[in-house]
Design a protein around this motif. Structure first.
Motif, mmCIF file in Angstrom:
data_model
loop_
_atom_site.group_PDB
_atom_site.id
_atom_site.type_symbol
_atom_site.label_atom_id
_atom_site.label_comp_id
_atom_site.label_asym_id
_atom_site.label_seq_id
_atom_site.Cartn_x
_atom_site.Cartn_y
_atom_site.Cartn_z
ATOM 1 N N HIS A 148 0.840 -1.207 0.000
ATOM 2 C CA HIS A 148 0.000 0.000 0.000
ATOM 3 C C HIS A 148 0.871 1.252 0.000
ATOM 4 O O HIS A 148 0.572 2.237 -0.685
ATOM 5 C CB HIS A 148 -0.921 0.008 1.224
ATOM 6 C CG HIS A 148 -2.125 -0.869 1.072
ATOM 7 N ND1 HIS A 148 -3.039 -0.713 0.056
ATOM 8 C CD2 HIS A 148 -2.575 -1.912 1.821
ATOM 9 C CE1 HIS A 148 -4.003 -1.617 0.176
ATOM 10 N NE2 HIS A 148 -3.738 -2.364 1.223
ATOM 11 N N ALA A 151 2.282 1.859 -3.446
ATOM 12 C CA ALA A 151 1.236 2.383 -4.328
ATOM 13 C C ALA A 151 0.965 3.854 -4.052
ATOM 14 O O ALA A 151 0.772 4.648 -4.978
ATOM 15 C CB ALA A 151 -0.038 1.560 -4.160
ATOM 16 N N GLN A 152 0.983 4.238 -2.768
ATOM 17 C CA GLN A 152 0.697 5.626 -2.407
ATOM 18 C C GLN A 152 1.832 6.562 -2.808
ATOM 19 O O GLN A 152 1.595 7.718 -3.168
ATOM 20 C CB GLN A 152 0.431 5.726 -0.904
ATOM 21 C CG GLN A 152 -0.897 5.095 -0.488
ATOM 22 C CD GLN A 152 -1.121 5.153 1.007
ATOM 23 O OE1 GLN A 152 -0.231 5.561 1.761
ATOM 24 N NE2 GLN A 152 -2.300 4.732 1.452
ATOM 25 N N GLY A 154 3.657 6.331 -5.439
ATOM 26 C CA GLY A 154 3.455 6.596 -6.854
ATOM 27 C C GLY A 154 4.713 6.870 -7.656
ATOM 28 O O GLY A 154 4.656 7.529 -8.699
ATOM 29 N N SER A 158 4.203 -0.907 -11.403
ATOM 30 C CA SER A 158 4.535 -2.233 -10.879
ATOM 31 C C SER A 158 3.857 -3.328 -11.686
ATOM 32 O O SER A 158 2.808 -3.116 -12.291
ATOM 33 C CB SER A 158 4.110 -2.357 -9.409
ATOM 34 O OG SER A 158 4.716 -1.386 -8.596
ATOM 35 N N LEU A 181 -0.789 -3.399 -4.711
ATOM 36 C CA LEU A 181 0.111 -2.493 -5.422
ATOM 37 C C LEU A 181 -0.601 -1.693 -6.508
ATOM 38 O O LEU A 181 -0.036 -0.745 -7.049
ATOM 39 C CB LEU A 181 1.241 -3.292 -6.080
ATOM 40 C CG LEU A 181 2.327 -3.855 -5.173
ATOM 41 C CD1 LEU A 181 3.149 -4.893 -5.928
ATOM 42 C CD2 LEU A 181 3.243 -2.740 -4.662
ATOM 43 N N GLY A 182 -1.830 -2.102 -6.830
ATOM 44 C CA GLY A 182 -2.518 -1.504 -7.960
ATOM 45 C C GLY A 182 -1.852 -1.891 -9.267
ATOM 46 O O GLY A 182 -1.762 -1.094 -10.203
ATOM 47 N N ALA A 183 -1.377 -3.151 -9.332
ATOM 48 C CA ALA A 183 -0.574 -3.613 -10.454
ATOM 49 C C ALA A 183 -1.221 -4.811 -11.129
ATOM 50 O O ALA A 183 -1.999 -5.541 -10.508
ATOM 51 C CB ALA A 183 0.822 -4.006 -9.962
#
Length: 203
Positions: A148, A151-152, A154, A158, A181-183
């Motif tokens: 997290h 991801a934050q 930025g 990833s 990870l937003g990946a």
């Protein structure tokens, strides 16, 4: 796509090319715990590093490799654009032991942040080759927190390459890591240098 994973085979990625001539910092975090599977992952990463640096003169890319094994992760290859340096640093890498994955991602994030301060115009790409398991007390909880945080921040795009054994009951931990990870999470049944390079070029 299956259960949130992008199903790629090496042949699906042939001919994929990154657009533009922007330079990149590509940081591999590779799970080097275990034995044969770890050797396969390291071989794929080593081949991908050599392939990526082979045309680095076009974009002046730099590549780094972090090994996750034992008590602490290790920077096997500091950021470099030299094939000769990469070859020397990646020879005879040790494998086996525990999997300090949260610490490995934290090490990668700190490396990326340092490099961003030095070269803010260079794009960073974080490539994680793992099944998503994390040993140690509160390993998975710590892994979620670190993911997290990355991801934050930025500072990097990833991608997670899911190396979970296909023949066993699947835990889906790599997919969970990718979501945190937003990946994208890419599942590969045959991991090799060509497929890893194809993934990087397709990002």
């Amino acid at each position: 796509m299956e259960n949130g994973r992008v199903e790629f085979q090496p042949e699906d990625l042939r001919g994929a090319k990154r657009r533009g001539k922007e330079s990149n910092l590509i940081v591999f975090v590779v799970d080097a715990s275990g034995s044969m599977a770890a050797r396969d992952r390291l071989a794929a990463v080593t081949g991908a590093v050599h392939s990526l640096l082979g045309d680095a003169y076009q974009r002046r890319d730099r590549v780094a490799v972090i090994s996750v094994r034992g008590r602490q992760p290790e920077i096997l290859l500091p950021p470099t654009g030299s094939i000769d340096v990469a070859r020397r640093r990646l020879e005879d890498v040790k494998t086996g032991g525990r999997t300090p994955l949260p610490e490995g991602l934290k090490l990668a994030a700190d490396l990326i942040e340092r490099e961003h301060r030095r070269e803010p115009g260079r794009r960073a790409i974080l490539v994680i080759l793992s099944d998503g398991k994390a040993t140690g007390a509160n390993g998975l909880t710590n892994l979620r927190m670190v993911a997290h945080d990355i991801a934050q921040r930025g500072l990097a795009g990833s991608v997670v390459i899911d190396c979970e054994n296909q023949s066993r009951i699947r835990l889906g931990l790599a997919l969970e890591l990718a979501k945190n990870l937003g990946a994208p999470c890419i599942s590969m049944t045959e991991l090799n240098a060509e497929s890893v390079t194809g993934v990087i070029n397709a990002i």
